[in-house]
Design a protein around this motif. Sequence first.
Motif, PDB file in Angstrom:
ATOM      1  N   ILE A  83      39.914  37.757  24.967  1.00  0.00           N
ATOM      2  CA  ILE A  83      40.259  37.418  26.350  1.00  0.00           C
ATOM      3  C   ILE A  83      40.533  38.710  27.118  1.00  0.00           C
ATOM      4  O   ILE A  83      41.316  39.548  26.694  1.00  0.00           O
ATOM      5  CB  ILE A  83      41.500  36.514  26.384  1.00  0.00           C
ATOM      6  CG1 ILE A  83      41.210  35.211  25.644  1.00  0.00           C
ATOM      7  CG2 ILE A  83      41.954  36.249  27.808  1.00  0.00           C
ATOM      8  CD1 ILE A  83      42.411  34.315  25.484  1.00  0.00           C
ATOM      9  N   ARG A  84      39.854  38.846  28.260  1.00  0.00           N
ATOM     10  CA  ARG A  84      40.051  40.002  29.140  1.00  0.00           C
ATOM     11  C   ARG A  84      40.590  39.480  30.460  1.00  0.00           C
ATOM     12  O   ARG A  84      40.101  38.489  30.988  1.00  0.00           O
ATOM     13  CB  ARG A  84      38.726  40.717  29.375  1.00  0.00           C
ATOM     14  CG  ARG A  84      38.165  41.344  28.134  1.00  0.00           C
ATOM     15  CD  ARG A  84      36.972  42.222  28.442  1.00  0.00           C
ATOM     16  NE  ARG A  84      36.430  42.736  27.210  1.00  0.00           N
ATOM     17  CZ  ARG A  84      35.274  42.360  26.673  1.00  0.00           C
ATOM     18  NH1 ARG A  84      34.533  41.471  27.274  1.00  0.00           N
ATOM     19  NH2 ARG A  84      34.879  42.875  25.534  1.00  0.00           N
ATOM     20  N   PRO A  85      41.590  40.156  31.018  1.00  0.00           N
ATOM     21  CA  PRO A  85      42.122  39.674  32.289  1.00  0.00           C
ATOM     22  C   PRO A  85      41.065  39.830  33.386  1.00  0.00           C
ATOM     23  O   PRO A  85      40.347  40.822  33.440  1.00  0.00           O
ATOM     24  CB  PRO A  85      43.330  40.575  32.546  1.00  0.00           C
ATOM     25  CG  PRO A  85      43.155  41.762  31.656  1.00  0.00           C
ATOM     26  CD  PRO A  85      42.287  41.309  30.520  1.00  0.00           C
ATOM     27  N   SER A  86      40.984  38.841  34.251  1.00  0.00           N
ATOM     28  CA  SER A  86      40.011  38.916  35.335  1.00  0.00           C
ATOM     29  C   SER A  86      40.507  39.881  36.406  1.00  0.00           C
ATOM     30  O   SER A  86      41.707  40.108  36.570  1.00  0.00           O
ATOM     31  CB  SER A  86      39.787  37.531  35.951  1.00  0.00           C
ATOM     32  OG  SER A  86      40.919  37.144  36.693  1.00  0.00           O
ATOM     33  N   ALA A  87      39.556  40.452  37.173  1.00  0.00           N
ATOM     34  CA  ALA A  87      39.900  41.397  38.235  1.00  0.00           C
ATOM     35  C   ALA A  87      40.736  40.706  39.304  1.00  0.00           C
ATOM     36  O   ALA A  87      41.678  41.298  39.861  1.00  0.00           O
ATOM     37  CB  ALA A  87      38.627  41.982  38.847  1.00  0.00           C
ATOM     38  N   LEU A  88      40.436  39.453  39.601  1.00  0.00           N
ATOM     39  CA  LEU A  88      41.177  38.710  40.611  1.00  0.00           C
ATOM     40  C   LEU A  88      42.647  38.552  40.206  1.00  0.00           C
ATOM     41  O   LEU A  88      43.556  38.689  41.035  1.00  0.00           O
ATOM     42  CB  LEU A  88      40.526  37.336  40.817  1.00  0.00           C
ATOM     43  CG  LEU A  88      41.098  36.466  41.915  1.00  0.00           C
ATOM     44  CD1 LEU A  88      41.026  37.193  43.254  1.00  0.00           C
ATOM     45  CD2 LEU A  88      40.367  35.151  41.983  1.00  0.00           C
ATOM     46  N   LEU A  89      42.900  38.314  38.930  1.00  0.00           N
ATOM     47  CA  LEU A  89      44.269  38.177  38.434  1.00  0.00           C
ATOM     48  C   LEU A  89      45.036  39.494  38.575  1.00  0.00           C
ATOM     49  O   LEU A  89      46.193  39.512  39.001  1.00  0.00           O
ATOM     50  CB  LEU A  89      44.246  37.732  36.965  1.00  0.00           C
ATOM     51  CG  LEU A  89      45.603  37.534  36.290  1.00  0.00           C
ATOM     52  CD1 LEU A  89      46.359  36.399  36.965  1.00  0.00           C
ATOM     53  CD2 LEU A  89      45.438  37.257  34.821  1.00  0.00           C
ATOM     54  N   VAL A  90      44.388  40.602  38.264  1.00  0.00           N
ATOM     55  CA  VAL A  90      45.031  41.914  38.360  1.00  0.00           C
ATOM     56  C   VAL A  90      45.356  42.241  39.821  1.00  0.00           C
ATOM     57  O   VAL A  90      46.455  42.696  40.147  1.00  0.00           O
ATOM     58  CB  VAL A  90      44.139  43.008  37.731  1.00  0.00           C
ATOM     59  CG1 VAL A  90      44.702  44.392  37.992  1.00  0.00           C
ATOM     60  CG2 VAL A  90      43.990  42.765  36.238  1.00  0.00           C
ATOM     61  N   VAL A  91      44.415  41.989  40.729  1.00  0.00           N
ATOM     62  CA  VAL A  91      44.641  42.263  42.153  1.00  0.00           C
ATOM     63  C   VAL A  91      45.762  41.376  42.685  1.00  0.00           C
ATOM     64  O   VAL A  91      46.647  41.837  43.422  1.00  0.00           O
ATOM     65  CB  VAL A  91      43.336  42.061  42.957  1.00  0.00           C
ATOM     66  CG1 VAL A  91      43.598  42.086  44.453  1.00  0.00           C
ATOM     67  CG2 VAL A  91      42.308  43.113  42.571  1.00  0.00           C
TER      68      VAL A  91
END
Length: 158
Positions: A127-135
């Motif tokens: 599982i890799r965190p999505s870019a939208l979640l990080v932003v």
Amino acid sequence: MIDQATGMRPGERYSVESRERTPHFPGFFLDGKYYLGPELQTAVGWLEGRQFLYDQLDPGGEPVYPGRVAGTIENLTLILGDGARLQLHLMEYESQQSPPYYATDEIVRNAVDTFELETDTPKPAPIRPSALLVVGAALLVSGALLALNRLGRRRSGP
């Protein structure tokens, strides 16, 4: 050491026969001690030679049997102080000699190997965190810091 006259042998459990109008002995003998439960935590009675000493107390805290002597045991028979004779019976039980079950490395490896053989589905990707979640997390933290900063300026005011 168990007195041979009792008829009991080391490593064997013996229950006491229950009859009407005689005291009830719910436990069992094992290696010269009398236990109430199978966990062998605390002996409540024991043999001294052929005498059966039983640590049973009445509601007032006094021993039920004078001098704690419940009776004598001869040839697998408990003879109570009043002359009543109760037979001792050999009990069947599973030995607690084997250690408790713990998963060893070998058992775990075998289970993993069996699991891998039985499954045909591919393993999921990590599982890799999505870019939208990080932003979104970054915006939330910066908004909270900005709000705290403004709140601090209002309190210290001119």
